[in-house]
Design a protein around this motif. Structure first.
Motif, PDB file in Angstrom:
ATOM      1  N   GLU A  14      48.631  82.849-150.062  1.00 18.05           N
ATOM      2  CA  GLU A  14      49.336  82.972-148.957  1.00 18.05           C
ATOM      3  C   GLU A  14      48.619  83.154-147.749  1.00 18.05           C
ATOM      4  N   ILE A  15      48.753  82.388-146.633  1.00 16.99           N
ATOM      5  CA  ILE A  15      48.254  82.721-145.523  1.00 16.99           C
ATOM      6  C   ILE A  15      49.340  83.403-144.564  1.00 16.99           C
ATOM      7  N   TYR A  16      49.034  84.263-143.759  1.00 18.17           N
ATOM      8  CA  TYR A  16      50.058  85.289-143.008  1.00 18.17           C
ATOM      9  C   TYR A  16      49.581  85.117-141.678  1.00 18.17           C
ATOM     10  N   PHE A  17      50.558  84.734-140.545  1.00 17.31           N
ATOM     11  CA  PHE A  17      50.517  84.769-139.222  1.00 17.31           C
ATOM     12  C   PHE A  17      51.592  85.798-138.612  1.00 17.31           C
ATOM     13  N   PRO A  18      50.911  86.907-138.296  1.00 16.42           N
ATOM     14  CA  PRO A  18      51.733  88.115-137.713  1.00 16.42           C
ATOM     15  C   PRO A  18      52.379  87.482-136.331  1.00 16.42           C
ATOM     16  N   THR A  19      53.638  87.920-136.177  1.00 15.37           N
ATOM     17  CA  THR A  19      54.302  87.727-134.816  1.00 15.37           C
ATOM     18  C   THR A  19      54.279  88.850-134.003  1.00 15.37           C
ATOM     19  N   ASP A  20      54.920  89.919-134.434  1.00 16.35           N
ATOM     20  CA  ASP A  20      55.259  91.229-133.885  1.00 16.35           C
ATOM     21  C   ASP A  20      54.425  92.328-134.806  1.00 16.35           C
ATOM     22  N   SER A  21      53.854  92.064-135.483  1.00 19.81           N
ATOM     23  CA  SER A  21      53.161  92.801-136.303  1.00 19.81           C
ATOM     24  C   SER A  21      51.616  93.019-136.322  1.00 19.81           C
ATOM     25  N   SER A 125      45.312  97.561-130.263  1.00 25.79           N
ATOM     26  CA  SER A 125      46.712  97.720-130.616  1.00 25.79           C
ATOM     27  C   SER A 125      47.765  97.373-129.867  1.00 25.79           C
ATOM     28  N   LEU A 126      47.544  97.795-128.495  1.00 26.70           N
ATOM     29  CA  LEU A 126      48.663  97.376-127.500  1.00 26.70           C
ATOM     30  C   LEU A 126      48.609  96.044-127.290  1.00 26.70           C
ATOM     31  N   ASP A 127      47.270  95.384-127.442  1.00 25.26           N
ATOM     32  CA  ASP A 127      47.265  93.863-126.981  1.00 25.26           C
ATOM     33  C   ASP A 127      47.914  93.057-127.915  1.00 25.26           C
ATOM     34  N   ARG A 128      48.173  93.498-129.080  1.00 31.94           N
ATOM     35  CA  ARG A 128      48.663  92.687-129.966  1.00 31.94           C
ATOM     36  C   ARG A 128      50.312  93.327-130.320  1.00 31.94           C
ATOM     37  N   LEU A 129      50.988  93.954-129.185  1.00 36.74           N
ATOM     38  CA  LEU A 129      52.349  94.355-129.407  1.00 36.74           C
ATOM     39  C   LEU A 129      52.931  94.078-128.210  1.00 36.74           C
ATOM     40  N   SER A 130      54.240  94.121-128.165  1.00 37.18           N
ATOM     41  CA  SER A 130      54.978  93.534-127.006  1.00 37.18           C
ATOM     42  C   SER A 130      55.462  94.868-126.077  1.00 37.18           C
ATOM     43  N   ASP A 131      55.188  96.010-126.442  1.00 41.24           N
ATOM     44  CA  ASP A 131      55.508  97.141-125.618  1.00 41.24           C
ATOM     45  C   ASP A 131      54.131  98.013-125.628  1.00 41.24           C
ATOM     46  N   ASP A 132      54.410  99.340-125.070  1.00 39.11           N
ATOM     47  CA  ASP A 132      53.309 100.314-124.990  1.00 39.11           C
ATOM     48  C   ASP A 132      53.337 101.258-125.940  1.00 39.11           C
ATOM     49  N   LYS A 133      54.310 100.980-126.951  1.00 40.78           N
ATOM     50  CA  LYS A 133      54.640 102.021-128.296  1.00 40.78           C
ATOM     51  C   LYS A 133      53.949 101.675-129.479  1.00 40.78           C
ATOM     52  N   LEU A 134      53.303 102.737-130.245  1.00 36.03           N
ATOM     53  CA  LEU A 134      52.943 102.562-131.676  1.00 36.03           C
ATOM     54  C   LEU A 134      53.661 103.236-132.564  1.00 36.03           C
ATOM     55  N   VAL A 135      53.718 102.955-133.815  1.00 40.36           N
ATOM     56  CA  VAL A 135      54.247 103.973-134.738  1.00 40.36           C
ATOM     57  C   VAL A 135      53.100 103.955-135.720  1.00 40.36           C
TER      58      VAL A 135
END
Length: 208
Positions: A14-21, A125-135
């Motif tokens: 399977e190939i995966y295309f992350p959207t917000d992960s 990591s921030l460049d790949r997320l929609s906001d400035d918060k990381l878990v």
């Protein structure tokens, strides 16, 4: 978070295309120690070994930041690559950007301090997320960087005292990105400039 998508030596089906992960590619040693060699977000996809003809890889792919991704059967993906030359070219450009990230990560891990490595990792990591918060827990960050947890704790503590980040119970919020970029080594800017050059389809990223 923590889900393994590919294990070392496993054939890609399977190939995966992350959207917000965000998914981290880790190399795991025989003693269980690990180091991140690259991360993948909405700029790319998981399963490059299939496209390159190897079918499997020596790295483990683990979800670093939970979220959504599209998946596609491996054969369907290859059929589309063979059918559309433009898609193949786009994938080759992405692979070049990934190689740049891997090379710069190796250089950073060898020549720069844990403080600088943490700054680089947070910015990528921030460049790949929609906001400035990381878990993300400090233990997991230590596993990604291949360093002791105490080192990450000390580095995160310095950033907190400077007002760059806020950290509580596995949640990291970046409060001052320009200062975070100023504290980082040149490795982040090298990767970002090359990614922006090669992948013009990416949305505008937050910058200083």
């Amino acid at each position: 978070m923590g889900e393994v998508l590919y294990e070392s030596g496993e054939v890609v089906t399977e190939i995966y295309f992350p959207t917000d992960s965000i998914v981290s590619m880790l190399y795991v040693m025989e003693d269980g120690a690990s180091t991140e060699i690259s991360m993948v977000g909405n700029e790319g996809f998981l399963g490059v070994s299939l496209f390159m003809g190897g079918g499997s890889t020596t790295s483990r792919s683990v979800v670093q930041s939970a979220g959504w991704a599209f998946s596609l059967p491996a054969q369907c993906f290859m059929d589309e690559c063979n059918r559309h030359s433009q898609m193949t070219m786009l994938i080759l450009l992405y692979l070049q950007s990934m190689i740049t990230q891997m090379a710069q990560t190796a250089v950073c891990n060898r020549h720069h301090s844990i403080d600088q490595q943490l700054c680089r990792w947070l910015l990528l990591s921030l460049d790949r997320l929609s906001d400035d918060k990381l878990v993300m827990t400090q233990e997991l960050i230590a596993n990604m960087l291949g360093v002791r947890r105490e080192g990450v704790t000390a580095a995160a503590g310095k950033l907190h005292k400077l007002g760059v980040i806020e950290y509580s119970r596995g949640h990291i919020t970046v409060l001052d990105r320009p200062q975070l970029e100023a504290l980082c080594c040149e490795c982040y800017s090298v990767v970002k400039k090359e990614t922006d050059r090669l992948l013009p389809y990416l949305p505008a990223r937050q910058t200083s």
